[in-house]
Design an enzyme around this catalytic site. Structure first.
Site, PDB file in Angstrom:
ATOM      1  N   LYS A  34     -52.360 -26.961 -27.967  1.00 35.83           N
ATOM      2  CA  LYS A  34     -50.984 -26.959 -27.458  1.00 35.83           C
ATOM      3  C   LYS A  34     -50.557 -25.524 -27.151  1.00 35.83           C
ATOM      4  O   LYS A  34     -50.006 -25.233 -26.084  1.00 35.83           O
ATOM      5  CB  LYS A  34     -50.030 -27.582 -28.495  1.00 35.83           C
ATOM      6  CG  LYS A  34     -48.611 -27.781 -27.992  1.00 35.83           C
ATOM      7  CD  LYS A  34     -47.612 -27.865 -29.133  1.00 35.83           C
ATOM      8  CE  LYS A  34     -47.001 -26.512 -29.408  1.00 35.83           C
ATOM      9  NZ  LYS A  34     -45.972 -26.489 -30.461  1.00 35.83           N
ATOM     10  N   THR A  70     -42.733 -23.668 -31.689  1.00 37.61           N
ATOM     11  CA  THR A  70     -43.514 -22.906 -30.701  1.00 37.61           C
ATOM     12  C   THR A  70     -43.540 -23.705 -29.415  1.00 37.61           C
ATOM     13  O   THR A  70     -44.168 -24.773 -29.344  1.00 37.61           O
ATOM     14  CB  THR A  70     -44.945 -22.648 -31.201  1.00 37.61           C
ATOM     15  OG1 THR A  70     -44.877 -21.803 -32.349  1.00 37.61           O
ATOM     16  CG2 THR A  70     -45.783 -21.951 -30.137  1.00 37.61           C
ATOM     17  N   LYS A 110     -45.236 -14.848 -29.940  1.00 34.23           N
ATOM     18  CA  LYS A 110     -46.059 -15.856 -30.623  1.00 34.23           C
ATOM     19  C   LYS A 110     -47.289 -16.199 -29.786  1.00 34.23           C
ATOM     20  O   LYS A 110     -48.390 -16.392 -30.327  1.00 34.23           O
ATOM     21  CB  LYS A 110     -45.222 -17.119 -30.890  1.00 34.23           C
ATOM     22  CG  LYS A 110     -46.000 -18.329 -31.431  1.00 34.23           C
ATOM     23  CD  LYS A 110     -46.498 -18.144 -32.857  1.00 34.23           C
ATOM     24  CE  LYS A 110     -47.375 -19.308 -33.344  1.00 34.23           C
ATOM     25  NZ  LYS A 110     -46.629 -20.469 -33.805  1.00 34.23           N
TER      26      LYS A 110
END
Lengths: 293, 293
Positions: free
Chosen positions: B241, B98, B173
């Site tokens: 993150k 990701t 995502k």
């Protein structure tokens, strides 16, 4: 065993089908509605049509109220010719409206002076749930009173939960509305982010809805936003009423709720645009406006 | 039909079980990991252990990367002895980390100069999903490349969605993570509101989880918060993150995301308390602190 005599005050979009289920389940039913025509419909099905909430209270073991807002509940229970003027000792009043937990505690106190008690039992599931008898019912009050009323709840709802002392039903409903509205904010932000970055919204919803991102709001209102369908399942104006109750309760017992407060502010901008009678999914329009879409 | 030769770079908590599924499905597999011991484990099961990402690229039709963050992906693909130095024309690189959508577009450009292409295919479902091959895989890039790689995705995941051109997997995502984190904020506010007002949290969750308030976060993390279980399913530091990637992308292509920004700030306060390695449900502690609990 003889069936309890049931009373029902407030035959609106929710109350009328709920009262109909009670009547068809064989409970002797007395009804009252400000606009008498709706009561007469149930009268033709066998209900007794009363002239005041007091009369309903006098004729019932269990009197249910289902009205719009906090002042209306206060009025039909504690106002002139209200239920309090008629109730018989030992009977139970069940308020199924969504209103202030604090009012419920106050009304319970007044009812206890007459040897009665209050259950606060708001519902979720909307008019569809009311018609299909699939409501979730969240009840607070005396446990014994809850157990007595349970057979009546069971003809109106599917998930019936005893939540604790009087006011707990409303408090649980307010938790429900925090979840509903903030989950919808999540859906709105994800969809505006998708749109600004060129993703197909329905593909995005399909890709993420099998996992940790899943919610009722995403599965049910996400596609409506994508298809620009803003018909109300639940209206913005009504959600604002509930957010007001949440933030009032969170002021009385100080509880910072930054996300609930944020969503209330964003809904305010939807109302300012004159869209208060659209479905809550119109929240997406506020996010889109922020993004210049 | 001869099986595609697969390469796998990055054998951490996610990558190792994913690579294991590929190997056991019968694909000839070459692996590389910075810490060689993890690669040797797969070597004993029949994988070829390479000395560099470049060597993996040279031996593979499809090279998968699964590393921690944007600079790591850049390094293993475009850095010294990176995959770009070894790739053969016609092969596909699949980044399942990701990371920034923008990096994926840049790397795809570099790969195209070598006659290859990039799929960005991040996953959701965590280490449990990786071990059980139930990951959701969200893929972006060339449609033909996606179709070729699909049989490999199918041995690692359950819901596999083609989301659009390169970068679309990462963008999807990020939508997933907006939903996950803001839904969790909803759960945290509902639970702190419940607790401040004397409701039993598990009863509240049970009462509301059959309807419009339902979410994966409520059903899975709500009870953990109620039981004070802050073991990580997904760590606060990793969510931060992802929120950073969301807010960076929403800065590059200006998109106000007030709820995602709010949840990022609240997670920051969780990190400041030294709880960054707890599960994301530790978000509730930030709300509790605000409420003086």
């Amino acid at each position: 065993m003889e069936k309890m005599k049931v009373g029902f005050v407030g035959l609106g979009i929710m109350g009328k089908p709920m009262a109909g289920h009670i009547l068809r389940a064989g409970f002797p039913l007395t009804v009252y509605n400000r606009t008498r025509a709706k009561a007469d419909d149930l009268g033709r099905e066998g209900a007794v049509v009363a002239d005041s909430p007091a009369e309903v209270g006098a004729k019932s073991d269990v009197t249910i109220t289902m009205v719009s807002d906090t002042p209306d509940v206060d009025q039909v229970i504690a106002g002139p010719a209200g239920i309090l003027e008629g109730v018989r000792p030992g009977s139970v009043v069940v308020d199924m409206s969504t209103v202030s937990p604090e009012l419920e505690r106050r009304l319970d106190g007044k009812l206890r002076e007459k040897g009665c008690s209050l259950l606060d039992a708001p519902v979720s599931g909307g008019d569809v749930g009311a018609r299909n008898a699939t409501l979730a019912i969240m009840a607070g009050g005396d446990r014994g009173a809850f157990d007595r009323v349970l057979p009546i709840f069971q003809v109106m709802g599917k998930t019936i939960t005893y939540c604790g002392p009087v006011g707990s039903g409303q408090l649980t409903k307010l938790c429900n509305q925090i979840l509903v509205s903030v989950n919808l904010l999540a859906v709105s932000e994800a969809l505006v982010f998708a749109r600004k970055n060129g993703l197909d919204p329905l593909t995005m919803i399909q890709a993420v809805s099998g996992g940790a991102a899943a919610s009722w709001q995403l599965l049910n209102l996400g596609p409506k936003i994508a298809k620009r369908d803003f018909q109300p399942g639940f209206m913005v104006d009504l959600m604002q009423k509930d957010l007001r109750l949440i933030l009032e309760t969170a002021t009385a017992n100080p509880t910072p709720l930054p996300a609930a407060a944020l969503v209330q502010q964003l809904f305010k901008s939807v109302q300012i645009k004159g869209l208060g009678r659209e479905g809550t999914q119109a929240l997406a329009k506020a996010l889109e406006a922020l993004s210049g879409i």
